[in-house]
Design a protein around this motif. Structure first.
Motif, mmCIF file in Angstrom:
data_model
loop_
_atom_site.group_PDB
_atom_site.id
_atom_site.type_symbol
_atom_site.label_atom_id
_atom_site.label_comp_id
_atom_site.label_asym_id
_atom_site.label_seq_id
_atom_site.Cartn_x
_atom_site.Cartn_y
_atom_site.Cartn_z
ATOM 1 N N PHE A 1 -0.071 -2.411 12.830
ATOM 2 C CA PHE A 1 0.529 -2.291 11.503
ATOM 3 C C PHE A 1 1.649 -1.262 11.612
ATOM 4 C CE2 PHE A 1 -3.663 -3.934 10.323
ATOM 5 C CZ PHE A 1 -3.311 -4.932 9.434
ATOM 6 N N ASP A 2 2.851 -1.734 11.833
ATOM 7 C CA ASP A 2 3.995 -0.841 12.041
ATOM 8 C C ASP A 2 4.346 -0.012 10.822
ATOM 9 O OD1 ASP A 2 4.350 -1.727 14.668
ATOM 10 O OD2 ASP A 2 5.635 -3.380 14.020
ATOM 11 N N THR A 3 3.979 -0.487 9.638
ATOM 12 C CA THR A 3 4.392 0.204 8.416
ATOM 13 C C THR A 3 3.249 0.978 7.763
ATOM 14 O OG1 THR A 3 3.956 -1.663 6.924
ATOM 15 C CG2 THR A 3 6.122 -1.595 8.015
ATOM 16 N N PHE A 4 2.152 1.184 8.466
ATOM 17 C CA PHE A 4 1.010 1.909 7.899
ATOM 18 C C PHE A 4 1.423 3.344 7.586
ATOM 19 C CE2 PHE A 4 -2.947 4.440 8.704
ATOM 20 C CZ PHE A 4 -3.594 4.066 7.541
ATOM 21 N N GLY A 5 1.192 3.774 6.344
ATOM 22 C CA GLY A 5 1.572 5.111 5.906
ATOM 23 C C GLY A 5 0.432 6.094 5.825
ATOM 24 N N GLY A 6 -0.805 5.612 5.907
ATOM 25 C CA GLY A 6 -1.944 6.510 5.892
ATOM 26 C C GLY A 6 -2.984 6.137 4.853
ATOM 27 N N PHE A 7 -4.089 6.869 4.909
ATOM 28 C CA PHE A 7 -5.175 6.735 3.942
ATOM 29 C C PHE A 7 -5.103 7.917 2.977
ATOM 30 C CE2 PHE A 7 -7.092 4.588 7.707
ATOM 31 C CZ PHE A 7 -7.251 3.321 7.135
ATOM 32 N N TYR A 8 -5.336 7.656 1.708
ATOM 33 C CA TYR A 8 -5.307 8.696 0.678
ATOM 34 C C TYR A 8 -6.544 8.571 -0.191
ATOM 35 C CZ TYR A 8 -0.404 9.282 1.891
ATOM 36 O OH TYR A 8 0.756 9.519 2.572
ATOM 37 N N ASN A 9 -7.137 9.704 -0.543
ATOM 38 C CA ASN A 9 -8.258 9.704 -1.491
ATOM 39 C C ASN A 9 -7.706 9.475 -2.892
ATOM 40 O OD1 ASN A 9 -10.318 10.244 0.365
ATOM 41 N ND2 ASN A 9 -9.791 12.394 0.371
ATOM 42 N N ASP A 10 -8.406 8.631 -3.623
ATOM 43 C CA ASP A 10 -7.975 8.335 -4.990
ATOM 44 C C ASP A 10 -8.986 8.868 -5.976
ATOM 45 O OD1 ASP A 10 -6.398 7.225 -7.034
ATOM 46 O OD2 ASP A 10 -7.690 5.464 -7.083
#
Length: 71
Positions: free
Chosen positions: A62-71
């Motif tokens: 996934f070249d455009t993966f920006g990360g995981f964020y808690n919601d």
């Protein structure tokens, strides 16, 4: 809940599809404005499924993966 953020709508939708194929309940949602590294949509899922999500990210490109964020 956790958000998976991408800079590509196509990759966002592909990731959601892969999560579902692993039995993970997830939703495609509008990305909150506070997260400005996104294409506008993100995948939301339960934090208990984060290990599966990390496995998918590690195995697929996934070249455009920006990360995981808690919601």
């Amino acid at each position: 809940m956790v958000l998976a953020v991408f800079r590509s709508k196509t990759e966002t939708l592909n990731f959601a599809s892969l999560l579902r194929s692993y039995g993970v309940n997830c939703f495609v949602i509008n990305t909150p404005r506070r997260i400005n590294v996104s294409c506008g949509i993100s995948v939301k899922f339960n934090s208990q499924d984060l290990p599966i999500a990390k496995q998918i990210i590690a195995r697929r490109r996934f070249d455009t993966f920006g990360g995981f964020y808690n919601d």
